[in-house]
Design a protein around this motif. Structure first.
Motif, PDB file in Angstrom:
ATOM      1  N   PHE A  85       8.449  -7.645 -16.332  1.00 13.40           N
ATOM      2  CA  PHE A  85       8.854  -8.688 -15.407  1.00 13.40           C
ATOM      3  C   PHE A  85       8.043  -9.959 -15.644  1.00 13.40           C
ATOM      4  O   PHE A  85       6.851  -9.905 -15.930  1.00 13.40           O
ATOM      5  N   THR A  86       8.714 -11.092 -15.489  1.00 13.62           N
ATOM      6  CA  THR A  86       8.012 -12.371 -15.667  1.00 13.62           C
ATOM      7  C   THR A  86       7.430 -12.883 -14.360  1.00 13.62           C
ATOM      8  O   THR A  86       6.609 -13.791 -14.365  1.00 13.62           O
ATOM      9  N   VAL A  87       7.877 -12.326 -13.229  1.00 14.73           N
ATOM     10  CA  VAL A  87       7.209 -12.593 -11.953  1.00 14.73           C
ATOM     11  C   VAL A  87       6.218 -11.454 -11.753  1.00 14.73           C
ATOM     12  O   VAL A  87       6.604 -10.298 -11.575  1.00 14.73           O
ATOM     13  N   ASN A  88       4.933 -11.773 -11.798  1.00 16.83           N
ATOM     14  CA  ASN A  88       3.902 -10.738 -11.801  1.00 16.83           C
ATOM     15  C   ASN A  88       2.599 -11.313 -11.238  1.00 16.83           C
ATOM     16  O   ASN A  88       2.601 -12.375 -10.610  1.00 16.83           O
ATOM     17  N   GLU A  89       1.476 -10.631 -11.506  1.00 18.01           N
ATOM     18  CA  GLU A  89       0.209 -11.100 -10.954  1.00 18.01           C
ATOM     19  C   GLU A  89      -0.209 -12.463 -11.504  1.00 18.01           C
ATOM     20  O   GLU A  89      -0.943 -13.202 -10.839  1.00 18.01           O
ATOM     21  N   VAL A  97       7.999 -15.260   2.917  1.00 21.08           N
ATOM     22  CA  VAL A  97       8.408 -13.940   3.394  1.00 21.08           C
ATOM     23  C   VAL A  97       9.298 -13.274   2.346  1.00 21.08           C
ATOM     24  O   VAL A  97      10.218 -13.902   1.813  1.00 21.08           O
ATOM     25  N   ILE A  98       9.029 -11.992   2.071  1.00 21.92           N
ATOM     26  CA  ILE A  98       9.871 -11.212   1.165  1.00 21.92           C
ATOM     27  C   ILE A  98      10.331  -9.966   1.907  1.00 21.92           C
ATOM     28  O   ILE A  98       9.509  -9.210   2.441  1.00 21.92           O
ATOM     29  N   ILE A  99      11.655  -9.756   1.956  1.00 24.42           N
ATOM     30  CA  ILE A  99      12.235  -8.592   2.625  1.00 24.42           C
ATOM     31  C   ILE A  99      12.849  -7.681   1.570  1.00 24.42           C
ATOM     32  O   ILE A  99      13.705  -8.107   0.793  1.00 24.42           O
ATOM     33  N   ILE A 100      12.390  -6.435   1.523  1.00 27.50           N
ATOM     34  CA  ILE A 100      12.943  -5.438   0.609  1.00 27.50           C
ATOM     35  C   ILE A 100      13.703  -4.413   1.434  1.00 27.50           C
ATOM     36  O   ILE A 100      13.116  -3.708   2.265  1.00 27.50           O
ATOM     37  N   ASP A 101      15.005  -4.314   1.234  1.00 28.34           N
ATOM     38  CA  ASP A 101      15.843  -3.375   1.967  1.00 28.34           C
ATOM     39  C   ASP A 101      16.024  -2.093   1.153  1.00 28.34           C
ATOM     40  O   ASP A 101      15.773  -2.069  -0.055  1.00 28.34           O
ATOM     41  N   GLU A 102      16.479  -1.044   1.818  1.00 29.62           N
ATOM     42  CA  GLU A 102      16.712   0.273   1.193  1.00 29.62           C
ATOM     43  C   GLU A 102      15.467   0.762   0.452  1.00 29.62           C
ATOM     44  O   GLU A 102      15.534   1.236  -0.677  1.00 29.62           O
ATOM     45  N   MET A 103      14.323   0.690   1.122  1.00 27.10           N
ATOM     46  CA  MET A 103      13.063   1.051   0.491  1.00 27.10           C
ATOM     47  C   MET A 103      12.982   2.525   0.125  1.00 27.10           C
ATOM     48  O   MET A 103      12.190   2.904  -0.759  1.00 27.10           O
ATOM     49  N   SER A 104      13.771   3.381   0.766  1.00 25.89           N
ATOM     50  CA  SER A 104      13.727   4.797   0.403  1.00 25.89           C
ATOM     51  C   SER A 104      14.177   5.020  -1.034  1.00 25.89           C
ATOM     52  O   SER A 104      13.856   6.041  -1.645  1.00 25.89           O
ATOM     53  N   MET A 105      14.907   4.065  -1.605  1.00 23.52           N
ATOM     54  CA  MET A 105      15.391   4.175  -2.976  1.00 23.52           C
ATOM     55  C   MET A 105      14.406   3.631  -3.997  1.00 23.52           C
ATOM     56  O   MET A 105      14.640   3.742  -5.202  1.00 23.52           O
ATOM     57  N   VAL A 106      13.316   3.042  -3.553  1.00 24.22           N
ATOM     58  CA  VAL A 106      12.379   2.375  -4.467  1.00 24.22           C
ATOM     59  C   VAL A 106      11.289   3.339  -4.903  1.00 24.22           C
ATOM     60  O   VAL A 106      10.552   3.870  -4.069  1.00 24.22           O
ATOM     61  N   ILE A 114       6.452  -4.952  -7.539  1.00 23.15           N
ATOM     62  CA  ILE A 114       6.641  -5.893  -6.437  1.00 23.15           C
ATOM     63  C   ILE A 114       5.290  -6.366  -5.918  1.00 23.15           C
ATOM     64  O   ILE A 114       5.046  -7.562  -5.730  1.00 23.15           O
ATOM     65  N   LEU A 115       4.387  -5.420  -5.689  1.00 23.02           N
ATOM     66  CA  LEU A 115       3.083  -5.753  -5.127  1.00 23.02           C
ATOM     67  C   LEU A 115       2.270  -6.659  -6.046  1.00 23.02           C
ATOM     68  O   LEU A 115       1.519  -7.517  -5.591  1.00 23.02           O
ATOM     69  N   LYS A 116       2.431  -6.460  -7.341  1.00 21.16           N
ATOM     70  CA  LYS A 116       1.726  -7.318  -8.290  1.00 21.16           C
ATOM     71  C   LYS A 116       2.109  -8.777  -8.112  1.00 21.16           C
ATOM     72  O   LYS A 116       1.301  -9.674  -8.378  1.00 21.16           O
ATOM     73  N   ALA A 117       3.331  -9.006  -7.677  1.00 22.94           N
ATOM     74  CA  ALA A 117       3.844 -10.370  -7.589  1.00 22.94           C
ATOM     75  C   ALA A 117       3.686 -10.976  -6.199  1.00 22.94           C
ATOM     76  O   ALA A 117       4.170 -12.073  -5.952  1.00 22.94           O
ATOM     77  N   VAL A 118       3.023 -10.252  -5.292  1.00 23.40           N
ATOM     78  CA  VAL A 118       2.846 -10.738  -3.918  1.00 23.40           C
ATOM     79  C   VAL A 118       1.375 -10.999  -3.649  1.00 23.40           C
ATOM     80  O   VAL A 118       0.543 -10.101  -3.762  1.00 23.40           O
ATOM     81  N   ASN A 119       1.065 -12.223  -3.297  1.00 24.77           N
ATOM     82  CA  ASN A 119      -0.299 -12.591  -2.913  1.00 24.77           C
ATOM     83  C   ASN A 119      -0.274 -13.213  -1.519  1.00 24.77           C
ATOM     84  O   ASN A 119       0.696 -13.858  -1.131  1.00 24.77           O
ATOM     85  N   PRO A 120      -1.354 -13.023  -0.739  1.00 26.97           N
ATOM     86  CA  PRO A 120      -1.445 -13.708   0.552  1.00 26.97           C
ATOM     87  C   PRO A 120      -1.309 -15.209   0.346  1.00 26.97           C
ATOM     88  O   PRO A 120      -1.759 -15.716  -0.692  1.00 26.97           O
TER      89      PRO A 120
END
Length: 460
Positions: A85-89, A97-106, A114-120
């Motif tokens: 992925f090019t969106v990363n740390e 805000v990022i909303i991820i739906d259907e998380m049971s499938m992830v 996903i977490l690598k690309a999310v910073n406070p």
């Protein structure tokens, strides 16, 4: 719009917590909460991104929230040439805000990306039904995060979708808790169990329901709005045999209907089909269901046109056509992230090794207006009683809870073969510092032994 106290709590926590989990069964108002969170964020000038594991789920999320949504892979900008992925740390999201739906499938690896690309100060909101089947790829991410207790979780329990007289939601909850379902075919409006002893009787009953009852009594389109959901592909009541036989009955061969054969499959004008891969150049996504409107074989070339209900997609080469399958029936796993006006579920003891409580719960909760289960009592009881689904030795929940150093183990072989040594815990807990004092750690995750026959159903 009047919100329940549960929904209000979820909205309030979304404004103050860096990570939030919203879980609940179908019809409990998860989408309503997401809409409110999006509206509130936008009213304060904050930017929002929405995503789901599959194209089908992303499309549904967009329709329900009125906000553009994409697959997680597109959100992270998957680049085949680099295999990542090019969106990363190094190039994280800048949205609020990022909303991820259907998380049971992830699965765990995708969630780690996903977490690598999310910073406070970006806030991450995870939405899904934890009681559904876990992801096909390794991990049990949503369940592990909830059970760890380090992230605030709001469980929505009040049903809004069905009427007070509906048995769908009631029986879904009874299945989920291992209780015998309510069954009275003479008084129920939307939930039925038809007992049939042999696979042949199951098939005959399902054909009758589709052709006579669903489209007749209930006025529901038997092709577009009805879905047969099977526990597995290969069995006397599996996807393969249902697709073949239902095609013969519901869309028989005719001199006026062009056909195209690929392998053992005959595609025919009027067939119900499903696209099985995310194909961005074609504009068709994994899990989307449509109807073949035309097959043109003139000049030695084959052109198949599929109506996906909101657009026509043209398949112009064998590579693209190979991404289509007949879809009079599909596996329950494949149906995750979808909903249908009517679902029909063969539940027979010939599938006993596959039948489980989460599987049946997932199938039943796909139906909005009508659920019909056809099978023998042995198969139904097996599904409700069997909550001993395959143990997934992820260690994620234990690692998230632990303050102590993890026992030294050599996880290198896992990283080499599966890429499973990931830093989900470190990133997740780093994002939750304001709500937990637990130390940040790195965890080794084992793969689960999922059936290799599901490889072709990966959500990306």
């Amino acid at each position: 719009m009047k919100l329940t106290s549960e929904q209000t709590t979820a909205i309030e926590l979304s404004q103050t917590k860096p990570v939030l989990v919203i879980t609940g069964g179908p019809g409990t108002g998860k989408t309503t909460v997401c809409r409110q969170i999006i509206d509130m964020a936008q009213s304060h000038g904050r930017s929002v991104l929405c995503a789901a594991p599959t194209g089908k789920a992303a499309k549904r999320l967009s329709e329900q929230t009125g906000r553009p949504a994409s697959t997680i892979h597109r959100l992270l900008r998957w680049k085949p040439s680099i295999g990542g992925f090019t969106v990363n740390e190094k190039n994280p999201f800048c949205e609020d805000v990022i909303i991820i739906d259907e998380m049971s499938m992830v699965g765990t690896s995708l969630f780690n990306s996903i977490l690598k690309a999310v910073n406070p100060p970006t806030k991450l909101i995870l939405v899904g039904d934890v009681d559904q089947l876990p992801s096909i790829s390794y991990g049990n991410t949503l369940s592990d995060i909830i059970n760890s207790g380090i992230v605030p979780v709001v469980r929505l329990t009040q049903i809004h979708r069905q009427s007070e007289n509906s048995w769908i939601s009631e029986n879904a909850q009874r299945i989920n808790t291992g209780q015998k379902i309510y069954e009275n075919n003479s008084t129920s409006e939307d939930f039925f169990f038809f007992e049939r002893e042999t696979p042949e009787q199951v098939f005959d009953a399902i054909v009758y329901l589709i052709t006579k009852i669903v489209g007749g009594k209930y006025k529901i389109d038997p092709i577009r709005d009805t879905q047969v959901l099977c526990p597995q592909w290969k069995s006397p009541v599996g996807v393969t045999i249902f697709n073949k036989k239902l095609q013969e009955i519901m869309n028989p061969s005719s001199n006026t209907k062009p056909e195209y054969k690929m392998g053992d499959t005959i595609f025919r004008q009027g067939d119900k089909v499903i696209h099985t891969r995310n194909n961005y150049s074609l504009g068709a996504f994994n899990g989307e269901v449509g109807i073949i409107t035309d097959i043109d074989t003139d000049f030695g070339e084959t052109l198949i046109s599929v109506d996906f209900y909101d657009r026509i997609v043209q398949y112009e080469n064998k590579k693209d056509i190979a991404e289509l399958q007949l879809c009079y029936a599909m596996t329950i796993h494949k149906s995750q992230g979808s909903e249908y006006r009517a679902v029909i579920i063969p539940c027979h003891s010939t599938n006993s090794f596959m039948l489980s409580r989460p599987l049946l719960y997932t199938a039943v909760t796909r139906g909005k207006e009508l659920v019909q289960i056809v099978g023998n009592r042995k198969g139904l009881n097996r599904a409700i009683r069997n909550n001993n689904v395959l143990q997934r030795n992820t260690l994620l929940c234990d690692r998230l809870r632990s303050d102590d150093d993890f026992p030294a183990m050599d996880w290198t072989y896992l990283a080499d073969s599966h890429g499973c040594v990931v830093d989900v815990c470190e990133r997740l807990m780093g994002g939750c510092e304001s709500i937990t004092s637990t130390k940040s750690k790195v965890v080794g995750l084992t793969t689960d032994d999922y059936n290799s026959s599901y490889d072709d159903e990966l959500p990306f």
